[in-house]
Design a protein around this motif. Structure first.
Motif, PDB file in Angstrom:
ATOM      1  N   LYS A  26     -25.847 -62.712  32.811  1.00  0.00           N
ATOM      2  CA  LYS A  26     -24.776 -61.745  32.763  1.00  0.00           C
ATOM      3  C   LYS A  26     -23.646 -62.724  32.422  1.00  0.00           C
ATOM      4  O   LYS A  26     -22.665 -62.358  31.792  1.00  0.00           O
ATOM      5  CB  LYS A  26     -24.753 -60.880  33.980  1.00  0.00           C
ATOM      6  N   ASN A  57     -22.801 -57.282  42.624  1.00  0.00           N
ATOM      7  CA  ASN A  57     -23.903 -57.428  41.813  1.00  0.00           C
ATOM      8  C   ASN A  57     -25.316 -57.167  42.140  1.00  0.00           C
ATOM      9  O   ASN A  57     -25.742 -57.524  43.208  1.00  0.00           O
ATOM     10  CB  ASN A  57     -23.826 -58.907  40.922  1.00  0.00           C
ATOM     11  N   THR A 168     -30.866 -53.933  31.433  1.00  0.00           N
ATOM     12  CA  THR A 168     -29.799 -54.327  32.220  1.00  0.00           C
ATOM     13  C   THR A 168     -29.950 -55.493  32.848  1.00  0.00           C
ATOM     14  O   THR A 168     -29.088 -56.398  32.913  1.00  0.00           O
ATOM     15  CB  THR A 168     -28.875 -52.880  33.063  1.00  0.00           C
ATOM     16  N   TYR A 173     -21.925 -53.505  34.320  1.00  0.00           N
ATOM     17  CA  TYR A 173     -21.813 -54.159  33.198  1.00  0.00           C
ATOM     18  C   TYR A 173     -20.561 -54.886  33.308  1.00  0.00           C
ATOM     19  O   TYR A 173     -19.759 -54.678  34.040  1.00  0.00           O
ATOM     20  CB  TYR A 173     -21.887 -53.048  31.860  1.00  0.00           C
ATOM     21  N   LYS A 174     -20.162 -55.878  32.510  1.00  0.00           N
ATOM     22  CA  LYS A 174     -18.917 -56.568  32.608  1.00  0.00           C
ATOM     23  C   LYS A 174     -17.928 -55.724  32.498  1.00  0.00           C
ATOM     24  O   LYS A 174     -16.635 -55.868  33.186  1.00  0.00           O
ATOM     25  CB  LYS A 174     -19.122 -57.802  31.505  1.00  0.00           C
TER      26      LYS A 174
END
Length: 194
Positions: A26, A57, A168, A173-174
């Motif tokens: 990621k 996370n 994912t 998500y960023k």
């Protein structure tokens, strides 16, 4: 000793650098390295994922159809949650260095880092861990089947799942700026307040 391995062959491998076997990334603080029979040909019924996470996370909800998993905390801390399919209860365990959680084969589970620099080792009793990801189930199950099966509005389902990206692995998500407001009594009430 295994009968299918030729331990005298010049191609037989006994060493591998897991740091050079990236499985998913990621960003520089959230990544997974892999070691299985494809990386080290003398492995038989063991493989591992080397997992690095920063706070909040999550290794997305998933299950391994071919293997049980032992999650070992090397550094940092995490909550490992698993759904017991027999009792229908979610079990959540906070682990710190030296502690483990055993996840039986095919049990739905996920891990959330509670501090930065969390390092987990996931050890499997299979030469390569197979996985079914929650994001793939959400994205690839036809919306009309979900709507019909669970009696929900198909357009609302499509809208709710539109941000989901297949495979994912590590979320959020960023570009996600939403925070889930965990209730005080939740086992996940470990995130620092904004």
């Amino acid at each position: 000793m295994s009968s299918h391995l030729d331990y005298t062959s010049p191609t037989t491998q006994y060493f591998f650098d897991v740091n050079k076997s990236l499985f998913f990334k990621k960003d520089n603080q959230n990544l997974i390295n892999i070691l299985g029979a494809q990386q080290l040909n003398t492995l038989e019924n063991v493989s591992l994922l080397d997992i690095f996470l920063s706070v909040e996370n999550v290794v997305e909800p998933h299950y391994h159809q071919n293997a049980a998993e032992l999650v070992y905390c090397i550094s940092g801390s995490a909550i490992v949650s698993l759904l017991n399919p027999f009792t229908k209860k979610l079990l959540s365990f906070s682990i710190t260095p030296g502690q483990v959680v055993n996840i039986p084969r095919a049990w739905w589970h996920y891990e959330i880092a509670t501090v930065d620099n969390t390092h987990l080792l996931a050890i499997f009793d299979a030469p390569t861990p197979e996985v079914i990801l929650g994001s793939d189930i959400l994205k690839f199950t036809p919306s009309d089947i979900i709507a019909h099966t669970y009696c929900i509005d198909e357009e609302l389902w499509k809208q709710a799942t539109s941000p989901v990206q297949p495979s994912t692995y590590i979320g959020p998500y960023k570009d996600c700026h939403k925070r889930y407001p965990y209730p005080e009594h939740s086992p996940h009430a470990f995130f620092p307040q904004p």
